[in-house]
Scaffold this motif. Sequence first.
Motif, PDB file in Angstrom:
ATOM      1  N   LEU A  90       2.526  -5.023 -17.587  1.00  0.00           N
ATOM      2  CA  LEU A  90       1.368  -5.224 -18.457  1.00  0.00           C
ATOM      3  C   LEU A  90       0.229  -4.329 -17.993  1.00  0.00           C
ATOM      4  CD1 LEU A  90       1.366  -9.136 -18.472  1.00  0.00           C
ATOM      5  CD2 LEU A  90       2.184  -7.645 -20.296  1.00  0.00           C
ATOM      6  N   ALA A  91      -0.657  -3.970 -18.908  1.00  0.00           N
ATOM      7  CA  ALA A  91      -1.865  -3.228 -18.543  1.00  0.00           C
ATOM      8  C   ALA A  91      -2.714  -4.105 -17.630  1.00  0.00           C
ATOM      9  CB  ALA A  91      -2.638  -2.852 -19.800  1.00  0.00           C
ATOM     10  N   PRO A  92      -3.470  -3.507 -16.716  1.00  0.00           N
ATOM     11  CA  PRO A  92      -4.271  -4.308 -15.774  1.00  0.00           C
ATOM     12  C   PRO A  92      -5.323  -5.176 -16.461  1.00  0.00           C
ATOM     13  CG  PRO A  92      -4.116  -2.030 -15.038  1.00  0.00           C
ATOM     14  CD  PRO A  92      -3.560  -2.081 -16.440  1.00  0.00           C
ATOM     15  N   PHE A  93      -5.594  -6.302 -15.836  1.00  0.00           N
ATOM     16  CA  PHE A  93      -6.557  -7.284 -16.320  1.00  0.00           C
ATOM     17  C   PHE A  93      -7.814  -7.254 -15.451  1.00  0.00           C
ATOM     18  CE2 PHE A  93      -2.527  -8.605 -17.931  1.00  0.00           C
ATOM     19  CZ  PHE A  93      -2.796  -9.204 -19.147  1.00  0.00           C
ATOM     20  N   ASP A  94      -8.885  -7.849 -15.987  1.00  0.00           N
ATOM     21  CA  ASP A  94     -10.130  -7.980 -15.231  1.00  0.00           C
ATOM     22  C   ASP A  94     -10.085  -9.178 -14.292  1.00  0.00           C
ATOM     23  OD1 ASP A  94     -11.671  -5.815 -16.623  1.00  0.00           O
ATOM     24  OD2 ASP A  94     -11.227  -7.112 -18.347  1.00  0.00           O
ATOM     25  N   VAL A  95      -9.320 -10.200 -14.688  1.00  0.00           N
ATOM     26  CA  VAL A  95      -9.205 -11.438 -13.906  1.00  0.00           C
ATOM     27  C   VAL A  95      -7.763 -11.936 -13.992  1.00  0.00           C
ATOM     28  CG1 VAL A  95      -9.975 -13.842 -13.669  1.00  0.00           C
ATOM     29  CG2 VAL A  95     -11.599 -12.102 -14.455  1.00  0.00           C
ATOM     30  N   ASP A 116       3.417  -7.909  -4.246  1.00  0.00           N
ATOM     31  CA  ASP A 116       3.356  -6.464  -4.487  1.00  0.00           C
ATOM     32  C   ASP A 116       2.806  -6.152  -5.881  1.00  0.00           C
ATOM     33  OD1 ASP A 116       4.390  -5.904  -1.992  1.00  0.00           O
ATOM     34  OD2 ASP A 116       6.439  -5.558  -2.731  1.00  0.00           O
ATOM     35  N   LEU A 117       3.132  -6.986  -6.852  1.00  0.00           N
ATOM     36  CA  LEU A 117       2.738  -6.749  -8.236  1.00  0.00           C
ATOM     37  C   LEU A 117       1.274  -7.111  -8.525  1.00  0.00           C
ATOM     38  CD1 LEU A 117       3.671  -5.932 -11.098  1.00  0.00           C
ATOM     39  CD2 LEU A 117       4.330  -8.329 -11.439  1.00  0.00           C
ATOM     40  N   LEU A 118       0.750  -8.142  -7.877  1.00  0.00           N
ATOM     41  CA  LEU A 118      -0.594  -8.635  -8.203  1.00  0.00           C
ATOM     42  C   LEU A 118      -1.666  -7.544  -8.235  1.00  0.00           C
ATOM     43  CD1 LEU A 118      -1.015 -12.145  -6.544  1.00  0.00           C
ATOM     44  CD2 LEU A 118      -1.103 -11.567  -8.968  1.00  0.00           C
ATOM     45  N   PRO A 119      -1.776  -6.692  -7.217  1.00  0.00           N
ATOM     46  CA  PRO A 119      -2.842  -5.685  -7.283  1.00  0.00           C
ATOM     47  C   PRO A 119      -2.682  -4.709  -8.452  1.00  0.00           C
ATOM     48  CG  PRO A 119      -1.830  -5.714  -5.093  1.00  0.00           C
ATOM     49  CD  PRO A 119      -1.055  -6.644  -5.967  1.00  0.00           C
ATOM     50  N   ARG A 120      -1.465  -4.445  -8.855  1.00  0.00           N
ATOM     51  CA  ARG A 120      -1.237  -3.540  -9.986  1.00  0.00           C
ATOM     52  C   ARG A 120      -1.615  -4.193 -11.319  1.00  0.00           C
ATOM     53  NH1 ARG A 120       4.076  -2.213  -7.284  1.00  0.00           N
ATOM     54  NH2 ARG A 120       4.888  -3.716  -8.756  1.00  0.00           N
ATOM     55  N   LEU A 121      -1.674  -5.513 -11.335  1.00  0.00           N
ATOM     56  CA  LEU A 121      -2.046  -6.228 -12.556  1.00  0.00           C
ATOM     57  C   LEU A 121      -3.556  -6.401 -12.707  1.00  0.00           C
ATOM     58  CD1 LEU A 121       0.707  -8.993 -12.673  1.00  0.00           C
ATOM     59  CD2 LEU A 121       0.484  -7.018 -14.195  1.00  0.00           C
ATOM     60  N   LEU A 122      -4.319  -5.953 -11.715  1.00  0.00           N
ATOM     61  CA  LEU A 122      -5.780  -6.049 -11.746  1.00  0.00           C
ATOM     62  C   LEU A 122      -6.408  -4.668 -11.758  1.00  0.00           C
ATOM     63  CD1 LEU A 122      -6.696  -8.860  -9.172  1.00  0.00           C
ATOM     64  CD2 LEU A 122      -7.334  -8.794 -11.584  1.00  0.00           C
TER      65      LEU A 122
END
Length: 179
Positions: A90-95, A116-122
């Motif tokens: 998914l494209a990164p989110f603000d929150v 590993d994925l969390l920072p790429r999602l923000l």
Amino acid sequence: MTGYDEVYRDGSAPWEIGRPQPGLDLDVPEGRVLDIGCGSGEVALELARRGRHVTGVDISGVAIARARAKAAAEGLDVDFRVGDARALDLAPFDVIVDSGLLHSLHRYGGIEDYLDLLPRLLVPGGRLVLLAVSAWGITEDFLRTVFAAPLWDGVTVSPIEVVSVHGPLPGFLLKARRA
């Protein structure tokens, strides 16, 4: 994971309390919000009521169907999707809000891929709000270790009480910012 579908079908999900966790800080900034591991959507729905643009993702199709029905009944626009939180594209989110997913992955497997994925999602500077039950191996030291520089800053960890249908559980509320 049909196991989660069955838990939602038979009504035995102890985390389904009919509202967001009371200890969860939902005072999040404007922008795109991801409710990761959203279950039947209580957090995503509350954020939508507050005017946020929310995407909710859960591995259970049964939970997502319930979340969609609740959103439709209230006329709320939430993008609910079935997906595995360890492998989202998914494209990164603000929150990002995680209300109970981290401790499940820690308990049952897959936490490394998730972390590993969390920072790429923000987006850079994006905020993470995470609630985890401590009874299943989540400690303050663990949280401070996995949410540390150089990927994370502004980390706070606070003890909280997590509500379940079986009674209260000890937990932590983590807030962090993607560096």
